[in-house]
Design a protein around this motif. Structure first.
Motif, PDB file in Angstrom:
ATOM      1  N   ALA A   1       0.831  -1.212   0.000  1.00 33.88           N
ATOM      2  CA  ALA A   1       0.000   0.000   0.000  1.00 33.88           C
ATOM      3  C   ALA A   1       0.864   1.260   0.000  1.00 33.88           C
ATOM      4  O   ALA A   1       0.600   2.223  -0.741  1.00 33.88           O
ATOM      5  CB  ALA A   1      -0.927   0.002   1.221  1.00 33.88           C
ATOM      6  N   PHE A   2       1.915   1.300   0.821  1.00 34.97           N
ATOM      7  CA  PHE A   2       2.815   2.475   0.858  1.00 34.97           C
ATOM      8  C   PHE A   2       3.508   2.656  -0.492  1.00 34.97           C
ATOM      9  O   PHE A   2       3.736   3.782  -0.941  1.00 34.97           O
ATOM     10  CB  PHE A   2       3.851   2.301   1.955  1.00 34.97           C
ATOM     11  N   ARG A   3       3.802   1.558  -1.150  1.00 36.58           N
ATOM     12  CA  ARG A   3       4.491   1.647  -2.439  1.00 36.58           C
ATOM     13  C   ARG A   3       3.590   2.297  -3.485  1.00 36.58           C
ATOM     14  O   ARG A   3       4.035   3.134  -4.280  1.00 36.58           O
ATOM     15  CB  ARG A   3       4.911   0.255  -2.891  1.00 36.58           C
ATOM     16  N   GLN A   4       2.318   1.961  -3.470  1.00 39.18           N
ATOM     17  CA  GLN A   4       1.396   2.573  -4.423  1.00 39.18           C
ATOM     18  C   GLN A   4       1.246   4.075  -4.175  1.00 39.18           C
ATOM     19  O   GLN A   4       1.217   4.872  -5.120  1.00 39.18           O
ATOM     20  CB  GLN A   4       0.030   1.882  -4.337  1.00 39.18           C
ATOM     21  N   ILE A   5       1.143   4.472  -2.898  1.00 41.52           N
ATOM     22  CA  ILE A   5       1.008   5.906  -2.584  1.00 41.52           C
ATOM     23  C   ILE A   5       2.281   6.655  -2.960  1.00 41.52           C
ATOM     24  O   ILE A   5       2.256   7.771  -3.477  1.00 41.52           O
ATOM     25  CB  ILE A   5       0.669   6.079  -1.102  1.00 41.52           C
ATOM     26  N   SER A   6       3.434   6.022  -2.723  1.00 40.81           N
ATOM     27  CA  SER A   6       4.707   6.664  -3.060  1.00 40.81           C
ATOM     28  C   SER A   6       4.824   6.885  -4.552  1.00 40.81           C
ATOM     29  O   SER A   6       5.338   7.931  -5.002  1.00 40.81           O
ATOM     30  CB  SER A   6       5.860   5.792  -2.565  1.00 40.81           C
ATOM     31  N   GLN A   7       4.366   5.950  -5.357  1.00 42.06           N
ATOM     32  CA  GLN A   7       4.419   6.121  -6.805  1.00 42.06           C
ATOM     33  C   GLN A   7       3.549   7.290  -7.257  1.00 42.06           C
ATOM     34  O   GLN A   7       3.919   8.031  -8.178  1.00 42.06           O
ATOM     35  CB  GLN A   7       3.965   4.828  -7.501  1.00 42.06           C
TER      36      GLN A   7
ATOM     37  N   VAL B   1      -4.940   5.661   5.376  1.00 45.25           N
ATOM     38  CA  VAL B   1      -5.409   7.051   5.474  1.00 45.25           C
ATOM     39  C   VAL B   1      -4.215   7.963   5.244  1.00 45.25           C
ATOM     40  O   VAL B   1      -3.221   7.908   5.978  1.00 45.25           O
ATOM     41  CB  VAL B   1      -6.058   7.325   6.835  1.00 45.25           C
ATOM     42  N   VAL B   2      -4.310   8.770   4.211  1.00 39.32           N
ATOM     43  CA  VAL B   2      -3.211   9.675   3.817  1.00 39.32           C
ATOM     44  C   VAL B   2      -3.563  11.088   4.250  1.00 39.32           C
ATOM     45  O   VAL B   2      -4.619  11.626   3.857  1.00 39.32           O
ATOM     46  CB  VAL B   2      -2.972   9.618   2.299  1.00 39.32           C
ATOM     47  N   HIS B   3      -2.700  11.730   5.077  1.00 34.44           N
ATOM     48  CA  HIS B   3      -2.822  13.144   5.480  1.00 34.44           C
ATOM     49  C   HIS B   3      -1.769  13.922   4.720  1.00 34.44           C
ATOM     50  O   HIS B   3      -0.558  13.644   4.844  1.00 34.44           O
ATOM     51  CB  HIS B   3      -2.601  13.321   6.974  1.00 34.44           C
ATOM     52  N   GLY B   4      -2.204  14.838   3.899  1.00 35.30           N
ATOM     53  CA  GLY B   4      -1.238  15.614   3.113  1.00 35.30           C
ATOM     54  C   GLY B   4      -1.725  17.033   2.914  1.00 35.30           C
ATOM     55  O   GLY B   4      -2.784  17.445   3.396  1.00 35.30           O
ATOM     56  N   SER B   5      -0.931  17.807   2.189  1.00 36.13           N
ATOM     57  CA  SER B   5      -1.269  19.205   1.911  1.00 36.13           C
ATOM     58  C   SER B   5      -0.744  19.560   0.532  1.00 36.13           C
ATOM     59  O   SER B   5       0.171  18.909   0.003  1.00 36.13           O
ATOM     60  CB  SER B   5      -0.679  20.131   2.957  1.00 36.13           C
ATOM     61  N   ILE B   6      -1.336  20.623  -0.013  1.00 32.39           N
ATOM     62  CA  ILE B   6      -0.925  21.140  -1.316  1.00 32.39           C
ATOM     63  C   ILE B   6      -0.380  22.542  -1.091  1.00 32.39           C
ATOM     64  O   ILE B   6      -1.091  23.428  -0.592  1.00 32.39           O
ATOM     65  CB  ILE B   6      -2.090  21.160  -2.294  1.00 32.39           C
ATOM     66  N   ALA B   7       0.863  22.718  -1.462  1.00 28.00           N
ATOM     67  CA  ALA B   7       1.509  24.039  -1.329  1.00 28.00           C
ATOM     68  C   ALA B   7       1.865  24.532  -2.717  1.00 28.00           C
ATOM     69  O   ALA B   7       2.886  24.144  -3.289  1.00 28.00           O
ATOM     70  CB  ALA B   7       2.740  23.963  -0.448  1.00 28.00           C
ATOM     71  N   VAL B   8       0.955  25.364  -3.275  1.00 31.35           N
ATOM     72  CA  VAL B   8       1.174  25.917  -4.606  1.00 31.35           C
ATOM     73  C   VAL B   8       1.104  27.428  -4.484  1.00 31.35           C
ATOM     74  O   VAL B   8       0.078  27.973  -4.056  1.00 31.35           O
ATOM     75  CB  VAL B   8       0.125  25.414  -5.603  1.00 31.35           C
ATOM     76  N   ALA B   9       2.148  28.132  -4.770  1.00 25.41           N
ATOM     77  CA  ALA B   9       2.214  29.595  -4.620  1.00 25.41           C
ATOM     78  C   ALA B   9       1.546  30.268  -5.815  1.00 25.41           C
ATOM     79  O   ALA B   9       1.671  29.791  -6.954  1.00 25.41           O
ATOM     80  CB  ALA B   9       3.660  30.075  -4.504  1.00 25.41           C
TER      81      ALA B   9
END
Length: 499
Positions: free
Chosen positions: A386-392, A425-433
């Protein structure tokens, strides 16, 4: 079942029993009421034996016929018609095939023979039918002459055979072993000299008759065989020297008996015993009796066939039963050997188990625990795939930062099936200026689609980076201020595993 022979001449009937080359007389029955009654009593004492009738009578006819090439019923019908034309009024007739003419039509040559005085046979045949005994057939002495010569190694293309029967001389003209003409001449003088003279006279008469009938040529040499007792051989040789076209050969009846394995030697010059023995060991292919005369013989054949079939079936079942018994015995012995081996192995196991340290737990509980451990090991899952798929997916979206990740195994079991899945469950953020809200949502949607494109994966968005609910206001004039801070999101990735 024994073989019994009935020898019928012009005055009486004699009964014999044949056993392994021996002929034993069982009675002589005169042709009168007393003799016929005694014959009926004799038949009643042997209801299961087979009888064969051999006739030595003067009323015997022979005729030659040519018929077209036919088969089956048509041939039998035509032969019956020809027999009726030559021998009307007698059912005691037969036809012998002499081959086919070497012409374009291939006509069949037949020798028709018949006993022309059926009234002489009727009283005896009636007693046989009333006793319901098996009559194998009715034969004449003329039929057996060729068979006897063949057994003695004296077979000739054309010859004469002379024998003494009762108080008569039987003279037969044989072609290839078949009697084409036969006559019976009375013997007035029964002395040795009288018998020798009668043989010489009858051979000359028969030779002249055949020449007159154009069955042989006037200058044709003809062998003559005379069957006689050893004591009469010198007198017959003296009375029958070779003369003209007749070449005489004297056959010693005792020598002939030994050659055909007849152990009952003739006591006088009569050849009855030799012909009856030949009738048992080499009967002719044709006989004079019809289906009515041989009805009980056919029934006995059917009965014996059924008995033979039953015996074969019984023998087969006995053999099969013996095989089954042998197999059962072998299996029993094998089972005993296996039981002994099992007991020996259990003893060795127990001895080996006693040398090991005791675990304080019984075997059943230990077996149950190891089974549970094996099952748990088989159900064990790791988050690596599962981690490998998210990393890709993250490698293709550099604008997305991973803030945290949670993984759990949600494999469940019920009474009918097993559901194998794992949840990440993936916790992430988008940082686009310096971008607007629509661009931000586009980046998020692309990331979700990358995760959803992987096999056996379902996506649930728990939190979006921008609130787009209908109750809030989506503003586009503050893009510069919104772009300098991260926009968090939360995604739940459910991955199904093959069960």
């Amino acid at each position: 079942m024994k073989t019994r022979l009935l020898y019928l001449n012009t005055h009486r009937l004699a009964a014999y029993v044949w056993q392994q080359g021996h002929l034993h007389s069982e009675g002589v029955f005169e042709n009168n009421d007393d003799g016929l009654n005694r014959f009926s009593q004799y038949l009643g004492t042997h209801p299961r034996d087979r009888f064969t009738l051999l006739a030595n009578v003067a009323e015997e006819g022979h005729a030659h016929e040519n018929i077209p090439f036919l088969r089956g019923v048509d041939r039998q019908t035509l032969i019956a018609r020809k027999i009726g034309q030559h021998f009307q009024g007698t059912p005691l007739a037969t036809a012998i095939s002499l081959g086919y003419e070497k012409t374009q039509r291939k006509n069949e040559k037949l020798l028709l023979s018949a006993l022309t005085n059926p009234a002489h046979f009727e009283p005896w045949l009636l007693r046989l039918a009333n006793a319901e005994v098996a009559l194998t057939g009715i034969y004449s002495l003329a039929q057996l002459g060729g068979v006897l010569l063949k057994k003695l190694g004296l077979h000739n293309n054309r010859c004469l055979l002379l024998t003494q029967q009762d108080h008569s001389i039987r003279s037969s003209y044989l072609i290839d072993g078949q009697a084409h003409f036969s006559r019976m001449a009375p013997l007035s003088d029964s002395s040795i000299a009288g018998i020798a003279s009668a043989f010489a006279t009858e051979s000359g008469k028969l030779h002249q008759y055949l020449i007159g009938q154009r069955q042989i040529g006037r200058d044709e040499s003809l062998p003559v065989f005379i069957l006689s007792h050893p004591l009469t051989v010198p007198a017959i040789e003296k009375a029958c020297p070779d003369r003209g076209q007749l070449n005489f050969s004297i056959i010693d009846s005792h020598t002939a008996a030994s050659k055909i394995a007849l152990h009952t030697l003739p006591e006088d010059n009569r050849a009855d015993l030799l012909f009856m023995h030949m009738l048992v060991i080499a009967p002719p292919g044709q006989q004079f009796g019809n289906d009515k005369h041989r009805h009980h013989f056919r029934l006995s054949q059917v009965r014996n066939g059924l008995l033979a079939a039953g015996f074969v079936a019984l023998l087969a079942s006995s053999l099969y039963s013996a095989k089954q018994f042998y197999d059962a015995h072998s299996l029993h012995e094998e089972m005993q050997a296996l039981r002994s081996s099992e007991a020996e192995l259990n003893q060795h196991y127990q001895e080996a188990a006693n040398t090991l340290p005791q675990l304080g737990i019984d075997n059943d509980t230990l077996r149950q625990l190891t089974t549970q451990y094996t099952e748990l090991t088989r159900q064990q899952a790791l988050p690596g795939p599962a981690f490998r798929q998210i990393s890709q997916a993250l490698d293709q979206m550099p604008a997305i930062r991973l803030e945290g990740i949670e993984w759990r195994n949600d494999t469940t079991y019920d009474s009918t099936k097993k559901t194998a899945q794992e949840v990440t469950v993936v916790h992430g953020s988008i940082a686009v200026a310096h971008t607007d809200t629509r661009k931000l949502l586009s980046v998020f949607d692309n990331f979700v689609e990358l995760l959803r494109a992987q096999p056996d994966v379902s996506i649930s968005v728990l939190r979006r980076p921008v609130d787009i609910e209908s109750g809030s206001t989506l503003r586009g004039g503050d893009g510069a201020e919104e772009g300098v801070k991260p926009h968090p999101f939360t995604i739940e990735v459910t991955r199904r595993k093959p069960s």
